[in-house]
Write an enzyme that holds these catalytic residues in place. Sequence first.
Site, mmCIF file in Angstrom:
data_model
loop_
_atom_site.group_PDB
_atom_site.id
_atom_site.type_symbol
_atom_site.label_atom_id
_atom_site.label_comp_id
_atom_site.label_asym_id
_atom_site.label_seq_id
_atom_site.Cartn_x
_atom_site.Cartn_y
_atom_site.Cartn_z
ATOM 1 N N LYS A 291 32.535 72.136 47.650
ATOM 2 C CA LYS A 291 31.639 72.885 48.540
ATOM 3 C C LYS A 291 30.979 71.936 49.543
ATOM 4 O O LYS A 291 31.663 71.227 50.240
ATOM 5 C CB LYS A 291 30.621 73.644 47.673
ATOM 6 C CG LYS A 291 31.259 74.420 46.509
ATOM 7 C CD LYS A 291 32.125 75.525 47.024
ATOM 8 C CE LYS A 291 32.974 76.282 46.023
ATOM 9 N NZ LYS A 291 33.059 75.947 44.656
ATOM 10 N N ASP B 107 23.877 73.120 37.118
ATOM 11 C CA ASP B 107 24.839 73.168 38.225
ATOM 12 C C ASP B 107 24.034 73.127 39.522
ATOM 13 O O ASP B 107 23.303 74.059 39.844
ATOM 14 C CB ASP B 107 25.674 74.459 38.107
ATOM 15 C CG ASP B 107 26.793 74.539 39.139
ATOM 16 O OD1 ASP B 107 26.631 73.969 40.228
ATOM 17 O OD2 ASP B 107 27.812 75.197 38.852
ATOM 18 N N TYR C 62 28.169 81.049 37.842
ATOM 19 C CA TYR C 62 29.475 81.122 38.489
ATOM 20 C C TYR C 62 30.479 81.804 37.545
ATOM 21 O O TYR C 62 30.521 81.504 36.348
ATOM 22 C CB TYR C 62 29.933 79.697 38.856
ATOM 23 C CG TYR C 62 31.331 79.663 39.359
ATOM 24 C CD1 TYR C 62 31.695 80.352 40.513
ATOM 25 C CD2 TYR C 62 32.323 78.966 38.674
ATOM 26 C CE1 TYR C 62 32.998 80.347 40.959
ATOM 27 C CE2 TYR C 62 33.627 78.947 39.127
ATOM 28 C CZ TYR C 62 33.961 79.644 40.264
ATOM 29 O OH TYR C 62 35.240 79.650 40.709
ATOM 30 N N ARG D 22 44.220 57.107 35.303
ATOM 31 C CA ARG D 22 43.470 58.117 34.534
ATOM 32 C C ARG D 22 42.250 57.492 33.839
ATOM 33 O O ARG D 22 41.287 58.185 33.522
ATOM 34 C CB ARG D 22 44.387 58.832 33.526
ATOM 35 C CG ARG D 22 43.681 59.917 32.712
ATOM 36 C CD ARG D 22 44.641 60.963 32.146
ATOM 37 N NE ARG D 22 45.741 60.380 31.418
ATOM 38 C CZ ARG D 22 45.690 59.933 30.156
ATOM 39 N NH1 ARG D 22 44.571 60.010 29.472
ATOM 40 N NH2 ARG D 22 46.763 59.410 29.578
HETATM 41 C C1 LIG Z 1 28.082 77.186 41.656
HETATM 42 C C2 LIG Z 1 29.508 76.820 41.385
HETATM 43 N N1 LIG Z 1 29.781 75.989 40.377
HETATM 44 C C3 LIG Z 1 31.045 75.632 40.087
HETATM 45 C C4 LIG Z 1 32.120 76.121 40.804
HETATM 46 C C5 LIG Z 1 33.512 75.709 40.440
HETATM 47 O O1 LIG Z 1 33.960 74.711 41.316
HETATM 48 P P1 LIG Z 1 35.499 74.484 41.709
HETATM 49 O O2 LIG Z 1 35.951 75.679 42.472
HETATM 50 O O3 LIG Z 1 35.448 73.211 42.491
HETATM 51 O O4 LIG Z 1 36.253 74.338 40.440
HETATM 52 C C6 LIG Z 1 31.874 76.987 41.876
HETATM 53 C C7 LIG Z 1 32.999 77.527 42.663
HETATM 54 O O5 LIG Z 1 32.833 78.412 43.476
HETATM 55 C C8 LIG Z 1 30.522 77.355 42.175
HETATM 56 O O6 LIG Z 1 30.235 78.185 43.169
#
Ligand SMILES: Cc1ncc(COP(=O)(O)O)c(C=O)c1O
Length: 383
Positions: A195, A170, A98, A46
Site C-alpha cells: 500500500k 496492523d 482486513y 531465504r
Molecule cells: C489493512 C490491511 N492489512 C493487510 C493487508 C494484506 O496485505 P497484502 O495484500 O500485501 O497481502 C491488506 C490488504 O489489503 C490491508 O488492507
Amino acid sequence: MDLETALLHGYPVIDQMTGASSIPKYQASTFHQENFREHDGYTYTRFGNPTIEAAETCMAKLEHGRHGLAFSSGMAAINAALFLLSQGDHIVLCHDIYGGTFQTLTEMLVRFGISYTFVKGQEPKNWEQAIRPETKLFYLETPSNPLLNVVDIEAVVSIAKKNHIQTICDNTFMTPIYQNPLTLGVDLVVQSATKFLNGHSDVVAGFLVMNDDHLYQRLKKHQKMLGAILGVEEAWLFLRGVKTLALRMEKSVTTAVLLAEHLQRKNQVSRVYYPGLASHPGQLVHQKQASSGGAVLSFELLSTEAVYGLFDAIKLPIVAVSLGGVESILSYPWQMSHGCMSEQDRLAAGVTPALVRLSVGIESLADLTADLDQALDKVNPSH
Ligand SMILES: Cc1ncc(COP(=O)(O)O)c(C=O)c1O
C-alpha cells in the site's frame, strides 16, 4: 532525525562496496563461502540477503523498532505472526479487520485448534471481557479497514500487559509517518507495504517490526520456515518507493480531508467514515495516538444501485482491490477486500453493500472533486 529525513538517510541507502546511491539488487539465491565452516553473513537468500536486509532495516527505523522482517505480502507477514499461536491458544481481534486476516483465522488456524473472539474494538472493556485463561494475543487494526473504526491502542495494550498477552497492530492505513504503535507499547507491528509504503501499485510486500529480541528470533525462524520471503526485485522497488512516502502522504492526506468534508455535504452520501472528521466517533482517541486522519475514507450511498451507478460513472480513480497508490483507488469492500467473508459476517462487521472506499492519491483536488461530483450527479441527477 525526523522521519522525512530518515526515509532518505536513516538506514543503509548507500552500497558499502561501491558507493552506489541505491542498494543494488543482490539477485542471487546463494552465496559462495570461501570456507564452508564459516561465512561472511550470507549463505542463502531465504535466510538473508543484503537488499532484503536493507528493506528490513528501513522498516525497523521507520516504525521505531529494533528489528524488521520482510515478507512476500502483508498476508505472509500476518500469517508468520499468527503462527506465534499454538494448539489450544485463543486470540482476540477487532471486528472489522482486513478480510484476509479474518479468513486465515476462521478457515485455517481454527483447523489447528486455535480459537478466536471478535470484539467491537472501539470499547477497551470488550477486549478485557473476551480474555480467557488461554488468550495469548490481541490483534488490532486502527483505523480499521474499511470502516476506519478507531481502537485506543494504549488502553488495549494496558489490558493486554496486565494479563500477559502480546499485542499485534496492523498499521497499514496510518503508515509510520502518522502512527507508531511500538512507541505506544504494542509488541508487533504489521505493515502491508503493498500500500502506501511502496506507493506505486507495482509491488506486493509485507513487514513485521518489533523491539523484543526473543520475539525477533522466533519470527525470523517463522520467516525462514514458512519461506514467504520478499523477492530481491520487490525489496529494491520498495526501497525506491518508500523514499517519497512523506511527500506522497502529505499531498494525499491534504486532499483526503477536503474530499471527506465535501462528501459529507453531498445529498447522495448518507455517511462518511474518516477519522479526521469531527463527526467521527473515534476522532478524539485517534488524535491522541495518530497525527493525521490518513488518506483512506469510506462513504455510504443510499442504495446498492447508487453504488453501481457511481462505479459506472467515475473516471479518474482506478477501480481496484487495493489502496495506498499514487493514483486514487476506488473499491467496493462488499465484493472486494471483504468478499471472502460470509454475508452475515460482513454485515456484522458493518460492511454493507452501499459502502464505497476511496484511497486518495496525489492527483489535483479540483480534478478529483469534479470527477466525484459528476459521478454522484449521475447517480441522482436531481442533486
Ligand atoms: C489493512 C490491511 N492489512 C493487510 C493487508 C494484506 O496485505 P497484502 O495484500 O500485501 O497481502 C491488506 C490488504 O489489503 C490491508 O488492507
